[in-house]
Design a protein around this motif. Sequence first.
Motif, PDB file in Angstrom:
ATOM      1  N   TYR A 227       0.836  -1.195   0.000  1.00  0.00           N
ATOM      2  CA  TYR A 227       0.000   0.000   0.000  1.00  0.00           C
ATOM      3  C   TYR A 227       0.871   1.244   0.000  1.00  0.00           C
ATOM      4  O   TYR A 227       0.964   1.977   0.984  1.00  0.00           O
ATOM      5  CB  TYR A 227      -0.941  -0.021   1.198  1.00  0.00           C
ATOM      6  CG  TYR A 227      -2.076   0.972   1.095  1.00  0.00           C
ATOM      7  CD1 TYR A 227      -2.816   1.119  -0.069  1.00  0.00           C
ATOM      8  CD2 TYR A 227      -2.412   1.770   2.186  1.00  0.00           C
ATOM      9  CE1 TYR A 227      -3.854   2.020  -0.160  1.00  0.00           C
ATOM     10  CE2 TYR A 227      -3.455   2.674   2.114  1.00  0.00           C
ATOM     11  CZ  TYR A 227      -4.166   2.804   0.946  1.00  0.00           C
ATOM     12  OH  TYR A 227      -5.202   3.705   0.848  1.00  0.00           O
ATOM     13  N   THR A 229       2.257   4.553  -2.802  1.00  0.00           N
ATOM     14  CA  THR A 229       1.595   5.664  -3.478  1.00  0.00           C
ATOM     15  C   THR A 229       0.709   5.191  -4.621  1.00  0.00           C
ATOM     16  O   THR A 229      -0.384   5.736  -4.833  1.00  0.00           O
ATOM     17  CB  THR A 229       2.637   6.667  -3.998  1.00  0.00           C
ATOM     18  OG1 THR A 229       3.551   6.995  -2.945  1.00  0.00           O
ATOM     19  CG2 THR A 229       1.962   7.940  -4.481  1.00  0.00           C
ATOM     20  N   SER A 232      -2.446   3.846  -3.152  1.00  0.00           N
ATOM     21  CA  SER A 232      -3.130   4.975  -2.525  1.00  0.00           C
ATOM     22  C   SER A 232      -3.808   5.838  -3.591  1.00  0.00           C
ATOM     23  O   SER A 232      -4.925   6.331  -3.400  1.00  0.00           O
ATOM     24  CB  SER A 232      -2.145   5.835  -1.717  1.00  0.00           C
ATOM     25  OG  SER A 232      -1.603   5.119  -0.632  1.00  0.00           O
ATOM     26  N   LEU A 297      -7.418   8.624   2.902  1.00  0.00           N
ATOM     27  CA  LEU A 297      -5.978   8.403   3.033  1.00  0.00           C
ATOM     28  C   LEU A 297      -5.622   8.112   4.483  1.00  0.00           C
ATOM     29  O   LEU A 297      -4.869   7.175   4.780  1.00  0.00           O
ATOM     30  CB  LEU A 297      -5.233   9.642   2.534  1.00  0.00           C
ATOM     31  CG  LEU A 297      -3.710   9.547   2.507  1.00  0.00           C
ATOM     32  CD1 LEU A 297      -3.249   8.730   1.315  1.00  0.00           C
ATOM     33  CD2 LEU A 297      -3.088  10.941   2.457  1.00  0.00           C
ATOM     34  N   GLY A 302      -2.513   5.554   4.229  1.00  0.00           N
ATOM     35  CA  GLY A 302      -1.947   5.644   2.887  1.00  0.00           C
ATOM     36  C   GLY A 302      -0.649   6.411   2.813  1.00  0.00           C
ATOM     37  O   GLY A 302      -0.077   6.848   3.814  1.00  0.00           O
ATOM     38  N   SER A 303      -0.204   6.632   1.589  1.00  0.00           N
ATOM     39  CA  SER A 303       1.120   7.164   1.308  1.00  0.00           C
ATOM     40  C   SER A 303       1.304   8.598   1.783  1.00  0.00           C
ATOM     41  O   SER A 303       0.472   9.470   1.534  1.00  0.00           O
ATOM     42  CB  SER A 303       1.375   7.103  -0.200  1.00  0.00           C
ATOM     43  OG  SER A 303       2.545   7.810  -0.547  1.00  0.00           O
ATOM     44  N   HIS A 306       1.092  11.807  -0.565  1.00  0.00           N
ATOM     45  CA  HIS A 306      -0.113  12.572  -0.860  1.00  0.00           C
ATOM     46  C   HIS A 306      -0.254  13.820   0.004  1.00  0.00           C
ATOM     47  O   HIS A 306      -1.141  14.635  -0.255  1.00  0.00           O
ATOM     48  CB  HIS A 306      -1.348  11.674  -0.775  1.00  0.00           C
ATOM     49  CG  HIS A 306      -1.506  10.851  -2.007  1.00  0.00           C
ATOM     50  ND1 HIS A 306      -1.791  11.401  -3.235  1.00  0.00           N
ATOM     51  CD2 HIS A 306      -1.370   9.521  -2.226  1.00  0.00           C
ATOM     52  CE1 HIS A 306      -1.841  10.455  -4.145  1.00  0.00           C
ATOM     53  NE2 HIS A 306      -1.579   9.309  -3.564  1.00  0.00           N
TER      54      HIS A 306
END
Length: 639
Positions: A227, A229, A232, A297, A302-303, A306
Amino acid sequence: MVSPHSHLNKVTQRVIERSKPTRAAYLARIDGAQGHFPARGALSCANLAHGFAGLEGQEKISIKAIREPNIGIVSSYNEMLSAHAPFKNYPDIIKHAAREAGGVAQFAGGVPAMCDGVTQGNAGMELSLFSREVIAMSTAVALTHNMFDAALCLGICDKIVPGLLIGALQFGHLPTIFVPAGPMTSGLTNDDKAKVRQQFAMGACDRDALLEAEAAAYHGHGTCTFYGTANSNQMLMEVMGLHLPGSAFIHPHTPLRDALTAEAAKRVLELTVDRGHYTPVGHVVDEKSIVNGIVALLATGGSTNHTLHLVAIARAAGIVIDWNDFDELSQAVPLVARIYPNGKADVNHFHAAGGIAFLVRDLLEAGLLHEDVKTVAGKGLKHYTREPKLIDGKLQWVDGTETSHDTKVLRSHKEPFAPDGGLRLMHGKLGRGVIKISAVADAHRHVKAPAIVFESQEQVQEAFDRGELKRDFVAIVRFQGARANGMPELHRLTPLLGVLQDQGFHVALVTDGRMSGASGKVPAVIHISPEALLHGPIGKVRTGDMIVIDANKGVLDVEIDEKEWAAREVEQPKHQAANEVGFGRELFGVFRAAAMPAELGASVFGPMVGENASCDTAEHAAHAAHAAHAAHTTGAAVK
């Protein structure tokens, strides 16, 4: 309908108020383009003839007659990268589907797609972040012919999707759907891959063994399954209403994937002016959809990339967000997914557990997403609680699961993995940065240790190889910002620092560079803004200074006498010239010179329409951003 959470409302209203002048200017610009449909009807005969000369058969007749809507296809296809190779046959699928739906499709143009997984630790990585800007400009070039009534953007990985969206938003009057390719099937587990990487870092296995492990993990078409970028991106495009529902994590080269690709062509035709459901992309991407993206996100861990990309995407639509918005939402949004590097599962496990349909349904029930948004599937985010199925050979959408199929991977907001999101704003004498703590154990979230200052990840590697890092320390890796060398990911540091942490040392990273969409178990305060080359206070740190990091409280500080700190000069880089030549870096000098601070997306595109003219340079933008957050900023101002 559940009432929106107070944090969601507060942040959204703040974004709306903050964005009023720039959003109004953006909407006026794109709405002014709506009177020229079909777009090619405004072209002269010579212009139009050039636009269809390369076609044959019915498509040529249709475009010549200006009687059917025309889709522009913008693709990141190349055969070197696993995520983009599946796009090879998409144009044929799209053209066939468009003909069936009474439309036409033309391949408008390609955009470059580079892979951080290939370039990490190499000179090419210094072009990576700015490839986002190149992709945005390439998208604009593809669409600027004014031949199209709608667009399909084919892209999936790190800078590609943000770049495509930034470019598409410049043509915000066009209905646009993003078309993914999906993840590869699961290979060698992420834990096993990480172990081999650490073994190699310690010299416990050779390069052949490492290569075999990597090849077993990255083994076929599709995105990498962790998981980072890329995945994401896919989650964001869906929650922001830019994908067809449920299309993010369907494997390449399957009947369902091909059916979704064909349906994207048919659906985008329905969104054109003459089909009665006009839905331009500049209206889909609004303040609420951007906030929805931040929430999703955070909820999934997530990444960190972002915190740059979402800021840049928002600015492209006239919307102003900052890291305070991420931080405040993170206090209210629970972590409901555990996907590597935040857990053992990959995105295929996440999808099987209920995936995005379950995630959206659950966050809507918690009042943590705005339901009343425009999407390419229709009005309301409720469309994204459904998932696609092939039933008797026909594509249909059915309700997604209301309960997780695997609570080790995906949970309800009522029983989350953590009560808040996995992202923190860090601030103090060293400036402002972000940290992803969803994979960092509680015991490692507070580090107090002497600084060791480096100017590159290669210097860290050399010190590690010499055995000089077997102690508690905070690695200060500076002159890695967008202005200095394009802000590369410092992925090489992950296994090195992981080895030292496993050996019992208290270690952390502070950098004005990026770490990775796969930031993991070692605390890493990244994207420090202002960066060292913009006279940021990270440039004042000296080896031996006592650094204090408290990720839970958002503290990034140095224990030093205030007068001594104020008197210190920001050091200048010793090896800057080496970052300016070779591997195409000469061509990107203009980008490095124009790059804005990380909190403004590290973008090179300058002020938005309607933005204060005092923000026409990166330095001025840095002043504005930091003045707005004076209550949080104790570092030196940008000169």
